[in-house]
Design a protein around this motif. Sequence first.
Motif, PDB file in Angstrom:
ATOM      1  N   LEU A  53      46.337  48.501  58.893  1.00 29.08           N
ATOM      2  CA  LEU A  53      46.468  47.340  58.973  1.00 29.08           C
ATOM      3  C   LEU A  53      45.905  47.381  57.463  1.00 29.08           C
ATOM      4  CD1 LEU A  53      45.364  45.371  62.265  1.00 29.08           C
ATOM      5  CD2 LEU A  53      47.735  45.952  61.485  1.00 29.08           C
ATOM      6  N   VAL A  54      45.002  47.713  57.206  1.00 27.39           N
ATOM      7  CA  VAL A  54      44.136  47.586  55.390  1.00 27.39           C
ATOM      8  C   VAL A  54      45.514  48.272  55.127  1.00 27.39           C
ATOM      9  CG1 VAL A  54      42.269  48.394  54.203  1.00 27.39           C
ATOM     10  CG2 VAL A  54      41.827  47.808  56.340  1.00 27.39           C
ATOM     11  N   PHE A  55      45.523  49.497  54.842  1.00 31.06           N
ATOM     12  CA  PHE A  55      47.138  49.690  53.904  1.00 31.06           C
ATOM     13  C   PHE A  55      48.244  48.777  54.012  1.00 31.06           C
ATOM     14  CE2 PHE A  55      44.038  54.347  54.006  1.00 31.06           C
ATOM     15  CZ  PHE A  55      43.571  53.842  52.537  1.00 31.06           C
ATOM     16  N   PHE A  56      48.738  49.063  54.759  1.00 29.90           N
ATOM     17  CA  PHE A  56      49.586  47.377  54.893  1.00 29.90           C
ATOM     18  C   PHE A  56      49.190  46.332  54.865  1.00 29.90           C
ATOM     19  CE2 PHE A  56      52.671  45.083  57.154  1.00 29.90           C
ATOM     20  CZ  PHE A  56      54.101  45.973  57.120  1.00 29.90           C
ATOM     21  N   SER A  57      49.032  46.022  54.431  1.00 25.11           N
ATOM     22  CA  SER A  57      47.579  44.505  54.138  1.00 25.11           C
ATOM     23  C   SER A  57      48.664  44.635  52.616  1.00 25.11           C
ATOM     24  CB  SER A  57      46.658  44.168  54.907  1.00 25.11           C
ATOM     25  OG  SER A  57      47.035  43.800  55.425  1.00 25.11           O
ATOM     26  N   MET A  58      47.290  45.742  51.635  1.00 25.98           N
ATOM     27  CA  MET A  58      47.089  46.119  50.501  1.00 25.98           C
ATOM     28  C   MET A  58      48.878  45.737  49.677  1.00 25.98           C
ATOM     29  SD  MET A  58      43.997  48.154  49.339  1.00 25.98           S
ATOM     30  CE  MET A  58      44.672  50.014  50.367  1.00 25.98           C
ATOM     31  N   ALA A  59      49.277  46.641  50.465  1.00 25.82           N
ATOM     32  CA  ALA A  59      50.709  47.107  50.157  1.00 25.82           C
ATOM     33  C   ALA A  59      51.904  45.693  50.234  1.00 25.82           C
ATOM     34  CB  ALA A  59      51.538  48.160  51.461  1.00 25.82           C
ATOM     35  N   LEU A  60      51.536  44.808  51.893  1.00 25.84           N
ATOM     36  CA  LEU A  60      52.106  43.909  51.455  1.00 25.84           C
ATOM     37  C   LEU A  60      51.643  42.327  50.565  1.00 25.84           C
ATOM     38  CD1 LEU A  60      52.439  42.521  55.334  1.00 25.84           C
ATOM     39  CD2 LEU A  60      54.529  43.337  53.633  1.00 25.84           C
ATOM     40  N   MET A  61      50.383  42.704  49.617  1.00 28.33           N
ATOM     41  CA  MET A  61      49.646  41.699  49.013  1.00 28.33           C
ATOM     42  C   MET A  61      50.250  42.199  47.673  1.00 28.33           C
ATOM     43  SD  MET A  61      45.392  41.529  49.619  1.00 28.33           S
ATOM     44  CE  MET A  61      45.460  42.814  50.511  1.00 28.33           C
ATOM     45  N   THR A  62      50.353  43.421  47.058  1.00 29.08           N
ATOM     46  CA  THR A  62      51.796  44.262  46.190  1.00 29.08           C
ATOM     47  C   THR A  62      52.732  44.051  46.237  1.00 29.08           C
ATOM     48  OG1 THR A  62      49.957  45.879  46.155  1.00 29.08           O
ATOM     49  CG2 THR A  62      51.363  46.180  44.338  1.00 29.08           C
ATOM     50  N   PHE A  63      53.510  43.615  47.023  1.00 25.00           N
ATOM     51  CA  PHE A  63      54.866  43.432  47.044  1.00 25.00           C
ATOM     52  C   PHE A  63      55.144  41.168  46.656  1.00 25.00           C
ATOM     53  CE2 PHE A  63      58.093  42.408  49.999  1.00 25.00           C
ATOM     54  CZ  PHE A  63      59.917  43.009  48.940  1.00 25.00           C
ATOM     55  N   THR A  64      54.316  40.902  47.579  1.00 31.73           N
ATOM     56  CA  THR A  64      54.533  39.687  47.570  1.00 31.73           C
ATOM     57  C   THR A  64      54.003  39.491  45.963  1.00 31.73           C
ATOM     58  OG1 THR A  64      53.142  39.401  49.478  1.00 31.73           O
ATOM     59  CG2 THR A  64      52.889  37.236  48.385  1.00 31.73           C
ATOM     60  N   LEU A  65      52.916  39.650  45.265  1.00 30.69           N
ATOM     61  CA  LEU A  65      52.584  39.710  44.377  1.00 30.69           C
ATOM     62  C   LEU A  65      53.983  40.113  43.044  1.00 30.69           C
ATOM     63  CD1 LEU A  65      50.273  38.534  41.742  1.00 30.69           C
ATOM     64  CD2 LEU A  65      49.624  41.091  42.031  1.00 30.69           C
ATOM     65  N   ILE A  67      56.787  40.095  43.790  1.00 27.96           N
ATOM     66  CA  ILE A  67      58.398  39.227  44.129  1.00 27.96           C
ATOM     67  C   ILE A  67      57.728  38.196  43.022  1.00 27.96           C
ATOM     68  CG2 ILE A  67      59.291  38.278  45.175  1.00 27.96           C
ATOM     69  CD1 ILE A  67      60.107  40.750  45.555  1.00 27.96           C
ATOM     70  N   ALA A  68      56.571  37.575  43.038  1.00 22.72           N
ATOM     71  CA  ALA A  68      56.912  36.909  42.679  1.00 22.72           C
ATOM     72  C   ALA A  68      56.390  36.189  40.982  1.00 22.72           C
ATOM     73  CB  ALA A  68      55.362  35.916  43.135  1.00 22.72           C
ATOM     74  N   ILE A  69      56.205  37.834  40.252  1.00 24.69           N
ATOM     75  CA  ILE A  69      56.150  38.568  39.114  1.00 24.69           C
ATOM     76  C   ILE A  69      57.154  38.160  38.740  1.00 24.69           C
ATOM     77  CG2 ILE A  69      55.370  40.191  37.319  1.00 24.69           C
ATOM     78  CD1 ILE A  69      52.632  40.101  38.293  1.00 24.69           C
ATOM     79  N   TRP A  77      58.844  29.436  43.609  1.00 23.76           N
ATOM     80  CA  TRP A  77      58.856  29.728  44.520  1.00 23.76           C
ATOM     81  C   TRP A  77      59.961  28.952  46.255  1.00 23.76           C
ATOM     82  CZ3 TRP A  77      53.824  27.545  44.913  1.00 23.76           C
ATOM     83  CH2 TRP A  77      53.663  26.665  43.469  1.00 23.76           C
ATOM     84  N   GLN A  78      61.110  29.497  45.869  1.00 19.12           N
ATOM     85  CA  GLN A  78      61.542  29.657  46.783  1.00 19.12           C
ATOM     86  C   GLN A  78      61.453  31.333  47.446  1.00 19.12           C
ATOM     87  OE1 GLN A  78      62.839  28.321  43.646  1.00 19.12           O
ATOM     88  NE2 GLN A  78      64.290  26.614  44.397  1.00 19.12           N
ATOM     89  N   ALA A  79      61.257  31.772  46.190  1.00 13.83           N
ATOM     90  CA  ALA A  79      60.289  33.594  46.792  1.00 13.83           C
ATOM     91  C   ALA A  79      59.581  33.898  47.584  1.00 13.83           C
ATOM     92  CB  ALA A  79      60.704  33.987  44.723  1.00 13.83           C
TER      93      ALA A  79
END
Length: 125
Positions: A53-65, A67-69, A77-79
């Motif tokens: 869960l820790v590693f998956f959470s880090m991957a999700l945060m990086t992925f979200t960042l 996509i936002a960039i 906002w849509q992304a």
Amino acid sequence: MSESPSPKFLESLRNLTGSVVSMLQTRLELASVELAEERTRLMKVALLACFGLVFFSMALMTFTLLIAILFWESYRWQAIGAIVVFYVICAAICLFIARQKVRNAPPLFESTLAELDKDREMLRR
């Protein structure tokens, strides 16, 4: 006129009682071994799940960042909204599967209960 029980009957009764107590002790030992094995297995699974869960959470945060960039200038906002909807759907699916697994889990002392059933049947004969 009451007859006193024969010594052989008393000895047989003692032997039967000793056998029953011995069987009960064996079954309780089996239950404690099963409980220890289950506890060890659950601890390993919980530890691995936490690391995962820790590693998956880090991957999700990086992925979200990422996509936002990528969509910051045009559809930020849509992304971000689409990512949130995706995460909520994934969480709902995981919770549903976890609930099904808990509902369909076998009884805790399955082997011990099976052995006790065998013992009960053997004593009825």
